[in-house]
Structures are given as structure tokens and as C-alpha cells.
Scaffold this active site. Structure first.
Site, PDB file in Angstrom:
ATOM      1  N   LYS A  87       0.840  -1.208   0.000  1.00 18.07           N
ATOM      2  CA  LYS A  87       0.000   0.000   0.000  1.00 18.07           C
ATOM      3  C   LYS A  87       0.873   1.255   0.000  1.00 18.07           C
ATOM      4  O   LYS A  87       0.691   2.162   0.815  1.00 18.07           O
ATOM      5  CB  LYS A  87      -0.961   0.002   1.190  1.00 18.07           C
ATOM      6  CG  LYS A  87      -1.884  -1.212   1.242  1.00 18.07           C
ATOM      7  CD  LYS A  87      -2.792  -1.158   2.454  1.00 18.07           C
ATOM      8  CE  LYS A  87      -3.701  -2.373   2.518  1.00 18.07           C
ATOM      9  NZ  LYS A  87      -2.978  -3.636   2.778  1.00 18.07           N
ATOM     10  N   PRO A  92       4.678  11.398  -4.739  1.00 20.42           N
ATOM     11  CA  PRO A  92       4.743  10.608  -5.974  1.00 20.42           C
ATOM     12  C   PRO A  92       6.132  10.111  -6.344  1.00 20.42           C
ATOM     13  O   PRO A  92       6.307   8.951  -6.726  1.00 20.42           O
ATOM     14  CB  PRO A  92       4.190  11.578  -7.023  1.00 20.42           C
ATOM     15  CG  PRO A  92       3.234  12.435  -6.259  1.00 20.42           C
ATOM     16  CD  PRO A  92       3.870  12.635  -4.918  1.00 20.42           C
TER      17      PRO A  92
END
Length: 259
Positions: A87, A92
Site C-alpha cells: 500500500k 509521488p
């Protein structure tokens, strides 16, 4: 409805079925969650399960233990498929770098969480046959939990808050280039109706038979999950805690073959 051979009760038969049309070998549709504290425990279970499990999910518990990369490599050497359920959720660029590094291990599935920019960066750096799966809503959460997380906008969302959130996140995941999503079987039908076969649906929270230790809230049995549209199911404690994990896994595989 029909009776479950493991005593879970009646299996709800949907008026319209969404059985997966993807070309996936039936024995790979079961993913076993290898949630154990160390490498030796993991290999012990892999040895016991043998040919009854061909796809393994490795999560956070094993990641912080010594031997994670060694375990991934050994599973691949045994021609097993590997789902890294980390996860990833960070800025980014960091997520992209992590995906790039993980791709070097030749894993099959990898989970990412977050907004569209994070998902796009993850997709940008995947390589080989790696599939990026976006997390929608954890199966340990119910509508009350989600409402508690977003108290200021619950009134605007209205009823079916979880389904709407799952569909919204799936839409963004597909737009970002992800290969699929993690979703409970309860929302799988809505995903299939909205997006057809354009995405992979991996469904955790499967409870094929009685399981005492449990923190999952949005659960479903094997047949229900697949008839609702799941491509893969993830089963952990119901196999691991069974008196015979090998027998439990074999029983689930038989039920998958009969669908």
C-alpha cells in the site's frame, strides 16, 4: 441458495452473476495472505501448503522482518506468483522509486494508495509483468468507520458511502493507468457494472468457514465474491488458523473449480 461444506451457512446466489471472464488459471485465483512474523514461519507454511497454493500475498508484517527479499526470490524460484501488499503511499516521486526497486524482484501484483498523481507515478515505473492495484476501501472498515473519517462531507455523499468511494477511487485508478483495484466482494458487482472487465478485482475479507479471530467487517464467502465479479480472492487466517492449513486450502481450491 446452497450450503457451504465448511459450515459458513447459506451462500447467497445473485440474480445476475459477474463471474470473471479473464483467462486466469483456476488454481491461481486463490491468493494466500502469508501474514506471519518471520521468514522461517513463512517457508514452513509454504512447504505445508505445497501445490494447494500458487499465489502468495506478502504484507507489512513480513516486510519488517528479516528475509523479505529472500522470501520473494524463493517463492519465484518455486514458480509461485507473488503479491506485494505494501500500500505504497507517499509523495509521488518516492512511490515511483519504490515501485521501480520492487520491480527488480519480478513480483506480480503491488498495491498503491493515494491520489491520481501517486498512482500515475507508480504506473510510470512498473516494469515487466507487474500489475499495479489501487486500494479502494479496506475491508476492515464499515460505513460508520468511513463516516468517522470524513465527518464534514458525509451529508453531501449520502447513502452508500462506501460504494461511492470505491467507484470514485476505481475511476481515478483506471484513469491513472492502474491494472486493477482491491475491493470487497460487496462492491465488486458495482465495479463490474460500471467498468466491465477493464480492471482486475482482487477481493480480501473472504470468510469460507468459521474463523474466531477476526477484525474484518465487510466479508463474503468464496462463491459470493466470484459471482459478484472478483477475479482473485485473498484468504489468510481462515487457512492459517485451520487445524490443517493444507486441507483448508485444498477445500477452497475445489470450491473455486466448481464455479
Amino acid at each position: 441458495s446452497s450450503d457451504s461444506p465448511f459450515g459458513r451457512g447459506k451462500v447467497k446466489i445473485m440474480s445476475k452473476e459477474y463471474l470473471s471472464k479473464k483467462d486466469i488459471p483456476p488454481h491461481e485465483r486463490l491468493i494466500f495472505a502469508l501474514d506471519v512474523p518471520d521468514y522461517q514461519s513463512a517457508i514452513g507454511l509454504v512447504n505445508e501448503l505445497g501445490d494447494n497454493v500458487h499465489f502468495y500475498k506478502l504484507g507489512l508484517e513480513l516486510f519488517v522482518a528479516e528475509g523479505y527479499h529472500r522470501l520473494v526470490k524463493e517463492l519465484k524460484e518455486r514458480t509461485k506468483r507473488v503479491f506485494v501488499d505494501m500500500k505504497f503511499f507517499d509523495v509521488p516521486r518516492t512511490v515511483g522509486a519504490a515501485v521501480k526497486e520492487m520491480g527488480g524482484l519480478n513480483v506480480d501484483f503491488l498495491t498503491v494508495h493515494g491520489n491520481e498523481n501517486i498512482l500515475q507515478e507508480a504506473v510510470k515505473y512498473k516494469n515487466g509483468s507487474l500489475k499495479i492495484l489501487a486500494v479502494t476501501v479496506l475491508t476492515s472498515l464499515d460505513s460508520k468507520d468511513v463516516a468517522d473519517m470524513f465527518p464534514d462531507i458525509v451529508g453531501e455523499i449520502g447513502d452508500d458511502i462506501i460504494e461511492k468511494l470505491v467507484l470514485s477511487r476505481a475511476k481515478r485508478a483506471l484513469k491513472a493507468g492502474c491494472d486493477g483495484v482491491i475491493s470487497s466482494g460487496l462492491e465488486a458487482t458495482a465495479l463490474r457494472e460500471e467498468y466491465g472487465e477493464s480492471l482486475i478485482i482482487v477481493t480480501p475479507g473472504i470468510r469460507p468457514f468459521e474463523n474466531v479471530e477476526d477484525d474484518q467487517k465487510r466479508t463474503m464467502d468464496i462463491e459470493g465474491a466470484f459471482r459478484n465479479g472478483a477475479d482473485y480472492i485473498v484468504v489468510g487466517r481462515p487457512i492459517k488458523n485451520h487445524p490443517s492449513p493444507r486441507e483448508a486450502a485444498a477445500g477452497i481450491q475445489e470450491r473455486i473449480r466448481k464455479l
